[in-house]
Write an enzyme that holds these catalytic residues in place. Structure first.
Site, PDB file in Angstrom:
ATOM      1  N   LYS A  53       0.837  -1.211   0.000  1.00 52.63           N
ATOM      2  CA  LYS A  53       0.000   0.000   0.000  1.00 52.63           C
ATOM      3  C   LYS A  53       0.869   1.258   0.000  1.00 52.63           C
ATOM      4  CE  LYS A  53      -3.682  -2.507   2.303  1.00 52.63           C
ATOM      5  NZ  LYS A  53      -4.205  -3.019   3.570  1.00 52.63           N
ATOM      6  N   GLN A  97      -5.413  -2.084   9.535  1.00 47.46           N
ATOM      7  CA  GLN A  97      -5.146  -3.397   8.931  1.00 47.46           C
ATOM      8  C   GLN A  97      -5.744  -4.510   9.800  1.00 47.46           C
ATOM      9  OE1 GLN A  97      -3.737  -3.901   5.914  1.00 47.46           O
ATOM     10  NE2 GLN A  97      -3.964  -6.106   6.133  1.00 47.46           N
ATOM     11  N   ASP A 120     -11.741   1.626   3.338  1.00 47.07           N
ATOM     12  CA  ASP A 120     -11.927   0.176   3.207  1.00 47.07           C
ATOM     13  C   ASP A 120     -13.375  -0.170   2.853  1.00 47.07           C
ATOM     14  OD1 ASP A 120      -9.805  -1.626   3.527  1.00 47.07           O
ATOM     15  OD2 ASP A 120      -9.694  -1.277   5.695  1.00 47.07           O
TER      16      ASP A 120
HETATM   17  N1  GUN Z   1      -6.819  -7.546   5.779  1.00 49.30           N
HETATM   18  C1  GUN Z   1      -6.953  -8.288   4.654  1.00 49.30           C
HETATM   19  N2  GUN Z   1      -7.561  -7.580   3.685  1.00 49.30           N
HETATM   20  C2  GUN Z   1      -7.809  -6.355   4.209  1.00 49.30           C
HETATM   21  C3  GUN Z   1      -8.412  -5.178   3.684  1.00 49.30           C
HETATM   22  O1  GUN Z   1      -8.871  -5.104   2.539  1.00 49.30           O
HETATM   23  N3  GUN Z   1      -8.468  -4.121   4.527  1.00 49.30           N
HETATM   24  C4  GUN Z   1      -7.994  -4.169   5.797  1.00 49.30           C
HETATM   25  N4  GUN Z   1      -8.116  -3.088   6.559  1.00 49.30           N
HETATM   26  N5  GUN Z   1      -7.432  -5.248   6.313  1.00 49.30           N
HETATM   27  C5  GUN Z   1      -7.336  -6.332   5.520  1.00 49.30           C
END
Ligand code: GUN
Length: 284
Positions: A53, A97, A120
């Site tokens: 990211k 996350q 998200d």
């Molecule tokens: N963990 C696995 N995929 C994701 C996601 O798309 N967003 C977040 N915040 N955590 C994750």
């Protein structure tokens, strides 16, 4: 038949280049999209996603800040941090996350994020908007899958989509997005008794289980589109999907690889949501 491989990394690169231009234009108007990522603990998979990211943000010109906190961080500390970020006018997007350590209530954390900064698309308000087909932040993996299908000109309306997996992050929302696009949607999960029978009916199959090599060509109707969301680390240390790639490739019309499939698209859609958040926040 040999399926056309949908390279998500290449599609993602094109989108990132477009966004780079868009952000440069926004910067001239004094808009500087900024994403804050909160990572609790040191799970290697989470660390690797988070670094992907950061890299994408840097490339596009999105400001990104990583707040790394120890596993012992209390729920109250995390809630306080989110409330501060909700108030910070220079922060457009907040991502916590997942998964979080067991002592932290994940749902409470998600519901504390300001829905206008929820890049998200996990806040119940944004999920509700998605379900009623209103403009909102779409969850990044489902949004990435939908974008791939559209860029490949794969028809969705009237097609039968079978989703394997019903997680809040992928399975449930991807089914909803395909329904919004007028697919007929079947959800399969661990209690489904006739999985193969159902998957064989599918024009579009989305596999989001997290079990290496679960789906081979015996599940697939000739000419189907197969989207593999699985990311599994196997014994030799390499990454592999939920689909037996070489087997399904002989039967499907379209197939995503792992790696270089859905993953890069997920990150790209997060960037898109962050830009959208920044624009919404200045124009509201
Ligand atoms: N963990 C696995 N995929 C994701 C996601 O798309 N967003 C977040 N915040 N955590 C994750």
């Amino acid at each position: 038949m040999s399926a056309k491989v949908i390279y998500g990394d290449q599609l993602a690169q094109t989108l990132r280049d477009e966004m780079k231009t868009e952000v440069a234009t926004l910067n001239k108007r004094g808009i500087h999209p900024k994403l804050v990522v909160i990572l609790i603990g040191d799970d290697p998979a989470s660390k690797s996603y988070v670094s992907g990211k950061q890299k994408a943000a840097d490339y596009i010109g999105i400001q990104s800040e990583l707040i790394s906190l120890p596993t012992e961080t209390s729920e109250d500390e995390l809630l306080d941090l989110i409330r501060q970020l909700n108030k910070a006018t220079d922060v457009n997007g907040i991502l916590v996350q997942l998964p979080l350590p067991k002592h932290i209530d994940e749902q409470l954390i998600i519901e504390t994020i300001d829905p206008t900064k929820d890049v998200d698309g996990f806040h119940p308000i944004n999920i509700g908007k998605m379900m009623t087909n209103q403009a909102t932040f779409l969850p990044c993996t489902p949004y990435g899958i939908l974008t791939m299908l559209k860029l490949m000109n794969i028809e969705i309306a009237g097609k039968h989509a079978v989703i394997i997996g019903r997680s809040h992050i992928v399975g449930k929302p991807v089914g909803q997005l395909l329904l919004n696009e007028h697919a007929t949607v079947t959800y399969c999960h661990s209690k489904t008794t006739n999985l193969k029978e159902l998957v064989k009916l599918a024009d579009i199959v989305v596999v989001a289980v997290g079990r290496a090599h679960m789906i081979d060509q015996s599940y697939i109707k000739a000419g189907a589109t197969v989207i593999d969301v699985g990311v599994n680390r196997i014994e030799d240390g390499s990454l592999t999907g939920d689909v037996v790639f070489d087997s399904v490739k002989e039967k499907a019309a379209y197939l995503t690889p792992v790696p270089k499939g859905v993953g890069p698209m997920t990150i790209t859609m997060l960037m898109k949501n962050t830009i959208k958040a920044a624009i919404n926040q200045v124009t509201k």
